[in-house]
Design an enzyme around this catalytic site. Structure first.
Site, PDB file in Angstrom:
ATOM      1  CG  ASP A   1      -2.149   0.828   1.046  1.00  0.00           C
ATOM      2  OD1 ASP A   1      -2.419   1.250  -0.097  1.00  0.00           O
ATOM      3  OD2 ASP A   1      -2.861   1.081   2.032  1.00  0.00           O
TER       4      ASP A   1
ATOM      5  CG  ASP B   1      -8.101   0.843   2.952  1.00  0.00           C
ATOM      6  OD1 ASP B   1      -6.996   0.270   2.914  1.00  0.00           O
ATOM      7  OD2 ASP B   1      -8.364   1.864   2.290  1.00  0.00           O
TER       8      ASP B   1
END
Length: 516
Positions: free
Chosen positions: A345, A422
């Protein structure tokens, strides 16, 4: 099927906000009014912040000219607002010509995408009147609506940094993670008496898949990296693959969620005999409803004004079913997976801008789509000349409209967004914690509750940093440490870390001891 589900996690993104350069053009003829989108330069043009303080001007149509030369205009334009066409000369030159003619406001009709108007540093001080870009199609609409003349007011309502959509997004994410973790633990408890898990990857009767091998975790993360890079270079083709996968996976997830809910409330299946087999009318109707909803989303996916509701419903169902179906066998796998995805990420959000030709973040560019322009993080905005999206967007985010962004929503619907990754990635750890509670017979569900609270606190910190920095954040940078450290420290404090680390191996030993 599992590989297809994992592919959709290649895009992980939190919401992004840019500095506001949008304004509102309030058009009226004393009996009716309508408002349109304007794009202006806040450091160049002084525009009132409210409609009540905005001066009113008569609008003169000069779209037959580009207003690059004073000599071509024979009308008396003192004290008016004029609308001219874009092109042939710089914005500052048009403004200086308008000032010589006594014009008070200059509107420039554009058939192209509208970026924030700018000029050379030496030209800024020469322009003293408000200057703004207007969609040419909006000007044509104004002529149809107001046939007897128009008066205009320009105002730019301030867009607060904090928006209520953030709270709603927080509630949706925390609910989904908590409910997914609870469902995973409940399913584990239901099959615990009849199923003894073994180390390794196996499918139970319910179709659950346990991820146990560090090597397969590495291969999965590598697959995500490859998929994201391919999306960056071949977005316009692969986006349709993701859309099809989302429709199939979300319909399946919604069916699984609704079936479990109906079973929990004791709703009859209304089975009928079909030869030697029995058919459930309830499940057939349920499947039809889920398929129809997925098809409706697929057909109307670009209708931003309302389709976000259906996308979020399908997205919640998809995430819940994913967290229930895909299980991590132990804390070791959780640490490896979440740590690698944290690096993934951060790399694709913060590092790739130094590697791409235009300084774009690969993650942001893929998540927003090529039609969103390359202006993220520059404080600029780009508003399309046609408000109808000309590009497809990835359907792997929760979307909530920004309620306070009136001017921005008038130009183009603005959303706070949160990537499914997420929610799902930390959610897999929360689900593991609840299953561990089941294995150890914890009535207080201490691991599940603690990890879910840690997720909520990590997401709050993510939003706080986002609001303070005014730029999107890689949420896993905050969620992974919060959830991993909380669950690990709790296991260490309770002197259960060895069992927590071993996971399904410990569960197998416990079941064998109980059986003896």
């Amino acid at each position: 099927m599992t590989t297809k589900l994992w592919i959709t996690l290649a895009v992980i993104l939190l919401s992004y906000r840019s500095e506001c350069h949008e304004a509102v053009l309030h058009v009226s003829d004393w009996t009716t009014y309508k408002e349109y989108c304007l794009v202006y330069n806040a450091s160049w043009s002084n525009i009132s912040s409210s409609l009540s303080d905005a001066p009113r001007y008569k609008l003169v149509n000069l779209t037959s000219t580009t207003l690059c030369d004073v000599g071509r205009v024979k009308l008396d334009l003192k004290g008016t607002a004029v609308c001219v066409m874009r092109g042939e000369c710089a914005f500052s030159q048009k403004a200086q010509v308008a000032q010589q003619l006594g014009v008070k406001v200059l509107l420039i009709a554009s058939k192209e995408a509208m970026g924030t108007p700018s000029a050379n540093d030496s030209e800024y001080d020469k322009v003293t009147i408000p200057l703004a870009l207007l969609r040419y199609r909006d000007f044509l609409d104004m002529q149809k609506v107001f046939t007897d003349g128009m008066e205009v007011q320009l105002y730019a309502p301030p867009s607060p940094d904090f928006d209520a959509s953030v709270i709603i997004m927080l509630l949706i994410a925390v609910f989904t993670v908590a409910m997914g973790g609870f469902w995973s633990g409940a399913a584990e408890k239901a099959k615990q008496s009849v199923t003894s898990l073994s180390a390794g990857e196996e499918r139970s009767d319910s179709g659950d898949l346990t991820l146990y091998s560090p090597l397969k975790v590495l291969l999965f993360v590598a697959l995500m990296c490859v998929m994201l890079v391919l999306m960056y270079f071949f977005y316009r083709y692969l986006v349709y693959v993701i859309i099809v996968i989302f429709c199939l996976a979300s319909a399946t997830g919604l069916y699984s969620c609704l079936e479990a809910l109906l079973n929990a409330v004791g709703c009859s299946k209304l089975s009928v005999s079909c030869g030697e087999k029995s058919c459930s009318i309830r499940n057939l109707l349920l499947a039809a409803v889920c398929i129809i909803l997925a098809v409706v989303w697929g057909v109307y996916r670009n209708e931003d004004r309302w389709i976000w509701i259906l996308q979020d419903v399908l997205g919640i169902a998809f995430c819940l079913n994913f967290m229930k179906t895909i299980t991590l066998s132990n804390y070791k796998i959780c640490v490896i997976l979440l740590s690698l995805l944290l690096v993934y990420d951060v790399f694709f959000v913060f590092i790739t801008p130094f590697l791409t030709p235009n300084g774009e973040s690969i993650m942001v560019q893929v998540a927003l789509g090529p039609g969103a322009g390359g202006e993220k993080g520059s404080g600029d905005v780009v508003v399309p000349a046609d408000p109808t999206p000309s590009y497809e967007k990835l359907p792997v985010v929760m979307r909530i409209p920004r309620f306070s962004a009136w001017a921005e929503n008038l130009c183009e619907m603005q959303f706070s967004i949160l990537g499914y990754g997420d929610i799902i990635i930390p959610g897999l750890l929360v689900a593991y914690c609840h299953r561990f509670d089941v294995w150890t017979g914890s009535s207080s569900r201490i691991y599940f509750v603690s990890c879910a609270v840690a997720y909520a606190l990590g997401l709050v910190l993510t939003f706080v940093v986002m609001l303070l920095s005014k730029m999107g954040q890689p949420a896993l940078l905050y969620l992974v440490p919060f959830t991993l450290l909380t669950s690990g420290l709790l296991a260490w404090k309770r002197k259960e870390f060895k069992q927590f680390w071993a996971g399904t191996t410990y569960q197998k030993e416990t079941l064998n001891t109980t059986a003896q």
